[in-house]
Design an enzyme around this catalytic site. Structure first.
Site, PDB file in Angstrom:
ATOM      1  N   ARG A 163     -51.017  30.155  75.837  1.00 43.77           N
ATOM      2  CA  ARG A 163     -51.612  31.386  76.363  1.00 43.77           C
ATOM      3  C   ARG A 163     -53.085  31.480  75.976  1.00 43.77           C
ATOM      4  O   ARG A 163     -53.916  31.951  76.761  1.00 43.77           O
ATOM      5  CB  ARG A 163     -50.842  32.610  75.873  1.00 43.77           C
ATOM      6  CG  ARG A 163     -51.294  33.911  76.539  1.00 43.77           C
ATOM      7  CD  ARG A 163     -50.376  35.075  76.194  1.00 43.77           C
ATOM      8  NE  ARG A 163     -50.388  35.390  74.771  1.00 43.77           N
ATOM      9  CZ  ARG A 163     -49.643  36.342  74.211  1.00 43.77           C
ATOM     10  NH1 ARG A 163     -48.821  37.061  74.963  1.00 43.77           N
ATOM     11  NH2 ARG A 163     -49.706  36.585  72.918  1.00 43.77           N
TER      12      ARG A 163
ATOM     13  N   LYS B 161     -55.710  37.891  77.590  1.00 44.68           N
ATOM     14  CA  LYS B 161     -55.571  38.598  76.310  1.00 44.68           C
ATOM     15  C   LYS B 161     -56.957  38.903  75.747  1.00 44.68           C
ATOM     16  O   LYS B 161     -57.432  38.288  74.780  1.00 44.68           O
ATOM     17  CB  LYS B 161     -54.712  37.801  75.328  1.00 44.68           C
ATOM     18  CG  LYS B 161     -54.136  38.647  74.199  1.00 44.68           C
ATOM     19  CD  LYS B 161     -53.070  37.883  73.447  1.00 44.68           C
ATOM     20  CE  LYS B 161     -52.551  38.666  72.252  1.00 44.68           C
ATOM     21  NZ  LYS B 161     -51.807  39.875  72.629  1.00 44.68           N
TER      22      LYS B 161
ATOM     23  N   ARG C  40     -79.700  40.305  73.221  1.00 41.71           N
ATOM     24  CA  ARG C  40     -78.625  40.886  74.024  1.00 41.71           C
ATOM     25  C   ARG C  40     -78.988  40.781  75.497  1.00 41.71           C
ATOM     26  O   ARG C  40     -79.988  41.346  75.946  1.00 41.71           O
ATOM     27  CB  ARG C  40     -78.399  42.356  73.660  1.00 41.71           C
ATOM     28  CG  ARG C  40     -77.267  43.019  74.457  1.00 41.71           C
ATOM     29  CD  ARG C  40     -77.181  44.507  74.168  1.00 41.71           C
ATOM     30  NE  ARG C  40     -76.067  45.124  74.883  1.00 41.71           N
ATOM     31  CZ  ARG C  40     -76.114  45.545  76.141  1.00 41.71           C
ATOM     32  NH1 ARG C  40     -77.236  45.402  76.844  1.00 41.71           N
ATOM     33  NH2 ARG C  40     -75.053  46.090  76.708  1.00 41.71           N
TER      34      ARG C  40
ATOM     35  N   GLU D 143     -46.689  48.287  80.603  1.00 38.30           N
ATOM     36  CA  GLU D 143     -46.262  47.684  79.341  1.00 38.30           C
ATOM     37  C   GLU D 143     -46.664  48.604  78.203  1.00 38.30           C
ATOM     38  O   GLU D 143     -47.272  49.649  78.421  1.00 38.30           O
ATOM     39  CB  GLU D 143     -46.908  46.304  79.159  1.00 38.30           C
ATOM     40  CG  GLU D 143     -48.418  46.316  79.218  1.00 38.30           C
ATOM     41  CD  GLU D 143     -49.004  44.918  79.355  1.00 38.30           C
ATOM     42  OE1 GLU D 143     -48.357  43.955  78.922  1.00 38.30           O
ATOM     43  OE2 GLU D 143     -50.127  44.797  79.892  1.00 38.30           O
TER      44      GLU D 143
ATOM     45  N   TYR E  80     -58.119  36.896  72.196  1.00 43.16           N
ATOM     46  CA  TYR E  80     -57.490  36.793  70.875  1.00 43.16           C
ATOM     47  C   TYR E  80     -56.035  36.394  71.022  1.00 43.16           C
ATOM     48  O   TYR E  80     -55.464  36.448  72.113  1.00 43.16           O
ATOM     49  CB  TYR E  80     -57.610  38.107  70.108  1.00 43.16           C
ATOM     50  CG  TYR E  80     -56.697  39.223  70.593  1.00 43.16           C
ATOM     51  CD1 TYR E  80     -55.540  39.555  69.881  1.00 43.16           C
ATOM     52  CD2 TYR E  80     -56.982  39.939  71.745  1.00 43.16           C
ATOM     53  CE1 TYR E  80     -54.706  40.576  70.305  1.00 43.16           C
ATOM     54  CE2 TYR E  80     -56.160  40.955  72.182  1.00 43.16           C
ATOM     55  CZ  TYR E  80     -55.025  41.277  71.464  1.00 43.16           C
ATOM     56  OH  TYR E  80     -54.196  42.287  71.900  1.00 43.16           O
TER      57      TYR E  80
END
Length: 283
Positions: free
Chosen positions: A51, A147, A100, A179, A32
């Site tokens: 990014r 990310k 799945r 972070e 994301y």
């Protein structure tokens, strides 16, 4: 009525439905991005798109449309929703199969969704009062430079911080701050501004990168090295950066005051420089 984008279509947000078999839902198989919007314009868009491309490449999900088209969609969403200040959220997953299975089929197509969020961050009380952070063990996987939508550890850290009366969590590994749960962590000491170097251990923050460049342009020394909580508690100032907070002073860590216990002048000045940069370069 809020308008979203889903796989080539603009539609009301409440109608933007994704299959329960989407691998983002089943396996957190996706990434994301979050970009800020100021005065109706995207902030630091090129960095966020770069990014996005990197994260997608690291987990081998092809972008369904080129970055320039993604930016055009984001601008379209901002205009359609009349967004002046807030965020554009983008999520890209590997897509949905007919069942799945850990192994996706060769025919699977990515899912790309975007929507906006009205969120004030230029003039909010926390700018004047600063925020508190709480420390928590870093429970995340080893590729934090991607990310990923796999945010359970960050959600748990945020919840623990809220319970303790803090607004953000700083995650700790091997005695060092990695972070924030949704931000990049900085401290200011007599050495200069200290923040973690880029590696697989942390996400390369777009806002943080722009802000450190502005800091160096203004004559401040930026040192990329890990720092401990003890160092942070003894620092002159502490602050975080993110698309949703810009630059935000940290005035308490685990209930202990940093410096004067008020937002520091360097962080406040960097915030002003970043907002000026954002307005000058927004697209």
């Amino acid at each position: 009525m809020s308008v979203a984008y889903l796989n080539g279509r603009f539609l009301p947000l409440e109608q933007a439905h994704v299959s329960v078999l989407d691998r983002g839902f089943l396996f957190a198989d996706g990434i994301y991005e979050v970009a800020a919007v100021i005065d109706g314009h995207l902030v630091d868009s090129a960095a966020h798109l770069a990014r996005l491309e990197r994260s997608a490449g690291e987990i081998d999900i092809p972008l369904p449309i080129p970055p320039a088209e993604i930016e055009a969609v984001q601008k379209n969403l901002v205009a359609r929703n009349g967004l002046g200040e807030g965020l554009v959220y983008l999520q890209l997953t590997r897509g949905a199969d007919g069942t799945r299975d850990f192994q996706p089929s060769a025919a699977i197509q990515p899912t790309l969704v975007m929507f906006v969020q009205d969120k004030p961050f230029l003039d909010v009380p926390a700018v004047r009062t600063g925020i508190s952070v709480a420390t928590t063990p870093d429970l995340r996987w080893k590729r934090r430079d991607i990310k990923s939508v796999m945010l359970l550890a960050q959600a748990m850290a945020k919840q623990a911080a809220k319970v303790s009366g803090a607004q953000e969590a700083w995650m700790i590994e091997d005695g060092f701050v990695t972070e924030g749960a949704s931000s990049t962590a900085f401290i200011l000491t007599d050495e200069g501004i200290i923040t973690r170097p880029y590696s697989h251990a942390v996400l390369a923050g777009c806002t943080g990168a722009a802000l450190t460049a502005l800091a160096e342009e203004s004559g401040l020394k930026v040192i990329r090295r890990p720092f401990t909580v003890i160092e942070a508690l003894a620092a002159r100032e502490a602050f975080i950066t993110s698309a949703s907070t810009l630059c935000q002073s940290v005035v308490r860590i685990d209930g202990q005051a940093i410096g004067s216990g008020l937002p520091g002048p360097v962080a406040m000045r960097l915030r002003e420089l970043y907002i000026d940069f954002a307005r000058r370069t927004a697209s």
